[in-house]
Design a protein around this motif. Sequence first.
Motif, PDB file in Angstrom:
ATOM      1  N   GLN A 182      -5.335  -8.479  17.459  1.00 13.37           N
ATOM      2  CA  GLN A 182      -6.714  -8.053  17.298  1.00 13.37           C
ATOM      3  C   GLN A 182      -6.744  -6.214  16.801  1.00 13.37           C
ATOM      4  O   GLN A 182      -7.461  -5.136  15.683  1.00 13.37           O
ATOM      5  CB  GLN A 182      -7.505  -7.629  18.687  1.00 13.37           C
ATOM      6  CG  GLN A 182      -8.269  -6.568  19.092  1.00 13.37           C
ATOM      7  CD  GLN A 182      -8.487  -6.611  20.478  1.00 13.37           C
ATOM      8  OE1 GLN A 182      -8.431  -7.119  21.315  1.00 13.37           O
ATOM      9  NE2 GLN A 182      -9.010  -5.030  20.477  1.00 13.37           N
ATOM     10  N   LEU A 183      -5.399  -5.726  16.821  1.00 13.28           N
ATOM     11  CA  LEU A 183      -5.134  -4.283  16.647  1.00 13.28           C
ATOM     12  C   LEU A 183      -4.784  -4.394  15.363  1.00 13.28           C
ATOM     13  O   LEU A 183      -5.152  -3.726  14.724  1.00 13.28           O
ATOM     14  CB  LEU A 183      -3.711  -3.947  17.446  1.00 13.28           C
ATOM     15  CG  LEU A 183      -3.626  -3.821  19.003  1.00 13.28           C
ATOM     16  CD1 LEU A 183      -2.804  -3.277  19.758  1.00 13.28           C
ATOM     17  CD2 LEU A 183      -5.199  -3.118  18.956  1.00 13.28           C
ATOM     18  N   MET A 184      -4.033  -5.756  15.091  1.00 10.49           N
ATOM     19  CA  MET A 184      -3.840  -5.760  13.227  1.00 10.49           C
ATOM     20  C   MET A 184      -5.634  -5.205  12.397  1.00 10.49           C
ATOM     21  O   MET A 184      -4.724  -5.218  11.066  1.00 10.49           O
ATOM     22  CB  MET A 184      -3.304  -7.233  12.713  1.00 10.49           C
ATOM     23  CG  MET A 184      -1.774  -7.387  12.975  1.00 10.49           C
ATOM     24  SD  MET A 184      -1.596  -9.096  13.575  1.00 10.49           S
ATOM     25  CE  MET A 184       0.111  -8.811  13.521  1.00 10.49           C
ATOM     26  N   THR A 185      -6.337  -5.471  13.127  1.00 13.06           N
ATOM     27  CA  THR A 185      -7.155  -5.329  11.742  1.00 13.06           C
ATOM     28  C   THR A 185      -8.390  -4.277  12.594  1.00 13.06           C
ATOM     29  O   THR A 185      -9.563  -4.342  11.789  1.00 13.06           O
ATOM     30  CB  THR A 185      -8.605  -6.650  12.483  1.00 13.06           C
ATOM     31  OG1 THR A 185      -8.908  -7.147  13.307  1.00 13.06           O
ATOM     32  CG2 THR A 185      -7.695  -7.820  11.544  1.00 13.06           C
ATOM     33  N   ASP A 186      -7.636  -3.458  13.802  1.00 14.48           N
ATOM     34  CA  ASP A 186      -8.500  -2.074  14.579  1.00 14.48           C
ATOM     35  C   ASP A 186      -8.441  -1.028  13.228  1.00 14.48           C
ATOM     36  O   ASP A 186      -6.976  -0.631  12.734  1.00 14.48           O
ATOM     37  CB  ASP A 186      -7.815  -2.246  15.479  1.00 14.48           C
ATOM     38  CG  ASP A 186      -8.553  -1.134  16.402  1.00 14.48           C
ATOM     39  OD1 ASP A 186      -9.889  -1.323  16.086  1.00 14.48           O
ATOM     40  OD2 ASP A 186      -7.912   0.463  16.019  1.00 14.48           O
ATOM     41  N   VAL A 187      -9.456  -0.189  13.425  1.00 21.22           N
ATOM     42  CA  VAL A 187      -8.415   1.088  12.466  1.00 21.22           C
ATOM     43  C   VAL A 187      -7.564   1.745  12.754  1.00 21.22           C
ATOM     44  O   VAL A 187      -7.111   2.208  11.541  1.00 21.22           O
ATOM     45  CB  VAL A 187     -10.469   1.547  11.999  1.00 21.22           C
ATOM     46  CG1 VAL A 187     -10.839   2.100  14.192  1.00 21.22           C
ATOM     47  CG2 VAL A 187     -10.425   2.880  11.323  1.00 21.22           C
ATOM     48  N   PHE A 188      -7.185   2.085  13.602  1.00 19.16           N
ATOM     49  CA  PHE A 188      -6.747   2.817  14.431  1.00 19.16           C
ATOM     50  C   PHE A 188      -5.533   2.147  15.208  1.00 19.16           C
ATOM     51  O   PHE A 188      -4.124   2.083  14.310  1.00 19.16           O
ATOM     52  CB  PHE A 188      -6.954   3.554  15.914  1.00 19.16           C
ATOM     53  CG  PHE A 188      -7.912   4.564  15.587  1.00 19.16           C
ATOM     54  CD1 PHE A 188      -7.990   5.949  14.176  1.00 19.16           C
ATOM     55  CD2 PHE A 188      -9.380   4.418  15.897  1.00 19.16           C
ATOM     56  CE1 PHE A 188      -9.151   6.075  14.048  1.00 19.16           C
ATOM     57  CE2 PHE A 188      -9.973   5.563  15.741  1.00 19.16           C
ATOM     58  CZ  PHE A 188     -10.459   5.447  14.796  1.00 19.16           C
ATOM     59  N   GLY A 189      -5.722   0.840  15.135  1.00 20.07           N
ATOM     60  CA  GLY A 189      -4.206   0.064  15.786  1.00 20.07           C
ATOM     61  C   GLY A 189      -3.145  -1.071  15.056  1.00 20.07           C
ATOM     62  O   GLY A 189      -2.447  -0.463  14.938  1.00 20.07           O
ATOM     63  N   ASN A 190      -4.314  -0.696  13.811  1.00 26.79           N
ATOM     64  CA  ASN A 190      -2.934  -1.679  12.659  1.00 26.79           C
ATOM     65  C   ASN A 190      -2.104  -0.231  13.114  1.00 26.79           C
ATOM     66  O   ASN A 190      -1.089  -0.872  11.660  1.00 26.79           O
ATOM     67  CB  ASN A 190      -4.478  -1.165  11.337  1.00 26.79           C
ATOM     68  CG  ASN A 190      -4.459  -0.545  11.082  1.00 26.79           C
ATOM     69  OD1 ASN A 190      -3.401   0.082   9.609  1.00 26.79           O
ATOM     70  ND2 ASN A 190      -5.416   0.776  10.941  1.00 26.79           N
ATOM     71  N   TYR A 191      -1.770   1.206  12.389  1.00 33.33           N
ATOM     72  CA  TYR A 191      -0.885   1.709  12.418  1.00 33.33           C
ATOM     73  C   TYR A 191       0.260   2.189  13.129  1.00 33.33           C
ATOM     74  O   TYR A 191       1.532   1.689  13.065  1.00 33.33           O
ATOM     75  CB  TYR A 191      -1.519   3.421  12.630  1.00 33.33           C
ATOM     76  CG  TYR A 191      -2.095   3.423  11.270  1.00 33.33           C
ATOM     77  CD1 TYR A 191      -1.786   3.615  10.250  1.00 33.33           C
ATOM     78  CD2 TYR A 191      -3.669   4.053  11.633  1.00 33.33           C
ATOM     79  CE1 TYR A 191      -2.795   3.843   8.762  1.00 33.33           C
ATOM     80  CE2 TYR A 191      -4.475   3.650  10.321  1.00 33.33           C
ATOM     81  CZ  TYR A 191      -4.013   4.412   8.784  1.00 33.33           C
ATOM     82  OH  TYR A 191      -5.114   4.244   8.434  1.00 33.33           O
ATOM     83  N   VAL A 192      -0.682   1.523  14.551  1.00 30.36           N
ATOM     84  CA  VAL A 192       0.305   1.147  15.479  1.00 30.36           C
ATOM     85  C   VAL A 192       1.914  -0.511  15.510  1.00 30.36           C
ATOM     86  O   VAL A 192       2.546  -0.070  15.635  1.00 30.36           O
ATOM     87  CB  VAL A 192      -0.292   1.203  16.774  1.00 30.36           C
ATOM     88  CG1 VAL A 192       0.968   0.686  18.391  1.00 30.36           C
ATOM     89  CG2 VAL A 192      -0.569   1.923  17.538  1.00 30.36           C
ATOM     90  N   ILE A 193       0.646  -1.400  15.088  1.00 28.56           N
ATOM     91  CA  ILE A 193       1.780  -2.592  14.112  1.00 28.56           C
ATOM     92  C   ILE A 193       2.584  -2.311  13.738  1.00 28.56           C
ATOM     93  O   ILE A 193       3.396  -2.414  13.622  1.00 28.56           O
ATOM     94  CB  ILE A 193       0.521  -3.854  14.269  1.00 28.56           C
ATOM     95  CG1 ILE A 193      -0.830  -4.523  14.950  1.00 28.56           C
ATOM     96  CG2 ILE A 193       1.782  -4.614  13.473  1.00 28.56           C
ATOM     97  CD1 ILE A 193       0.677  -4.594  16.296  1.00 28.56           C
ATOM     98  N   GLN A 194       1.995  -0.990  12.196  1.00 26.71           N
ATOM     99  CA  GLN A 194       2.651  -1.505  11.226  1.00 26.71           C
ATOM    100  C   GLN A 194       3.875   0.118  11.871  1.00 26.71           C
ATOM    101  O   GLN A 194       5.199  -0.432  10.935  1.00 26.71           O
ATOM    102  CB  GLN A 194       2.152  -0.039  10.275  1.00 26.71           C
ATOM    103  CG  GLN A 194       0.528  -0.757  10.047  1.00 26.71           C
ATOM    104  CD  GLN A 194       0.071  -0.393   8.964  1.00 26.71           C
ATOM    105  OE1 GLN A 194       1.100   0.506   7.193  1.00 26.71           O
ATOM    106  NE2 GLN A 194      -0.316   0.006   8.467  1.00 26.71           N
ATOM    107  N   LYS A 195       3.767   0.244  12.902  1.00 24.84           N
ATOM    108  CA  LYS A 195       5.433   1.404  13.130  1.00 24.84           C
ATOM    109  C   LYS A 195       5.808   0.456  13.772  1.00 24.84           C
ATOM    110  O   LYS A 195       7.470   0.668  13.820  1.00 24.84           O
ATOM    111  CB  LYS A 195       4.538   2.630  14.356  1.00 24.84           C
ATOM    112  CG  LYS A 195       4.453   3.571  13.186  1.00 24.84           C
ATOM    113  CD  LYS A 195       4.756   4.716  12.449  1.00 24.84           C
ATOM    114  CE  LYS A 195       4.848   5.764  12.050  1.00 24.84           C
ATOM    115  NZ  LYS A 195       5.428   6.099  10.739  1.00 24.84           N
TER     116      LYS A 195
END
Length: 359
Positions: free
Chosen positions: A76-89
Amino acid sequence: MSSAPSLDVVPIIRSQLLEEFRNNKNKRYELKDILHHVVEFSGDQHGSRFIQQKLETANSDDKQMVFDEILPNCLQLMTDVFGNYVIQKLFEHGHQSQKTILARQMEGHVLSLSLQMYGCRVVQKALEHVLNDQQAMLIRELDGSVLKCVKDQNGNHVVQKAIERVPADHIQFIIDTFHGQVYNLATHPYGCRVIQRMFEHCLDTQICRLLDELHRGTNQLVHDQYGNYVIQHILEHGTVEDKEQIIGKVQGHVLQLSKHKFASNVVEKCVSFGGSQDRLTLIDEVLRTRSDGTYPLMTMMKDQYANYVVQKMLDVADGQQREVLVSKIKPYLPGLKKYTYGKHLISSKWQGRVELVYC
C-alpha cells in the motif's frame, strides 16, 4: 427543482501523536517516539519526511522497528504519494536481509507497480539495491509486457533502470522484444529513451541486429522529433563504423538537413563527433560553389536552424579549412544584421575570432 447533492469533504483523521508532531515544532522527536505509528507517519507529508531523514543515520534497532511496522503495509505504501519515499529509504539504508524481504513482497505485483506513478520509483530503487538473483526475478515479471512498459510514462523508467543495473544475461528477453520494433520505439517519446539506454549499456552481441534496424531507418529518424535523439546518441557514443554509416547518409544533404528543425541537431553532431576526414567532407560540401555562383553556406548563415550548424563548423574546423570558412563568412557579416537568425552568427562567440583573423 432539487439541487445537486453536496460533496462533503472527508476530514483527515490523524492520531493525537501525529497531530502533536505536526503542531509542535520545538520538541525533538526520534524514531522510537513514533512506535506503533510508523505507517500513519509514512502516509503523512511531514511524517514521511521525518522518517526518511532519520533512516539515513538510524541504528539497527530503529531500522528494524520501522521495518517491522512497515512490512505488513508495504505494498500500500509503495503506491502512496508520501509512503513510497519511506520504502525507497529502506531499500537505500536498510540491511540487505530487510531489502530482500521487502522485495519479496513485490513479487507478483511488479508490473502493476511499474505502471503506477509512485510504485515505479520503488521498483527502480529495488533494482538498484537488491542482489542479482532477486533483480532477475523481479524484472522477469515484465516478460510479455515489455512494450507496454516502454510506452508508459511510468513503466519506461523501470525498463531503463533494468537495462542500466541488471546483468545482461537477465534482460535478454527485453532485448528480444525490441527486434523488429526499433523504428517504432525510436520515434516514441518514451521509447527513444529506452533505446538510448540499451545502446549505452548492452553488450555488442546483444545490440548488433538492433543497430542494423536503426541504420535502415536513419534517413527517416533524423527528421523525427524523437528519433533524432537516438541518432545523435549513436554519433556521440557509438563505434567509428556506426558513426560513419550515419555520416555517410548525411553527406550530400547537409544544406537540406541543416534547415530542418530536428535534422539540424544531427548535422551538428556529425560535425562534432565525426572523424577529421568526415568533418572535412561535410564542411567542403557547404563551401562548394554552385552554378549560379552561390554556395550553401550563404543560405545556412541566414536560416533559423542552419546558422547553428555554421557556428558548430567554426567551432571544430581548424587550419586552412577554418580560414576558408572565415573568409566566406566575413563579407556577409554586415548584411546578416537584417536577418533574425543571421544575428545569431554575428553575436556568437565566434565573431571575435572571425574578426581576429583579418584584423
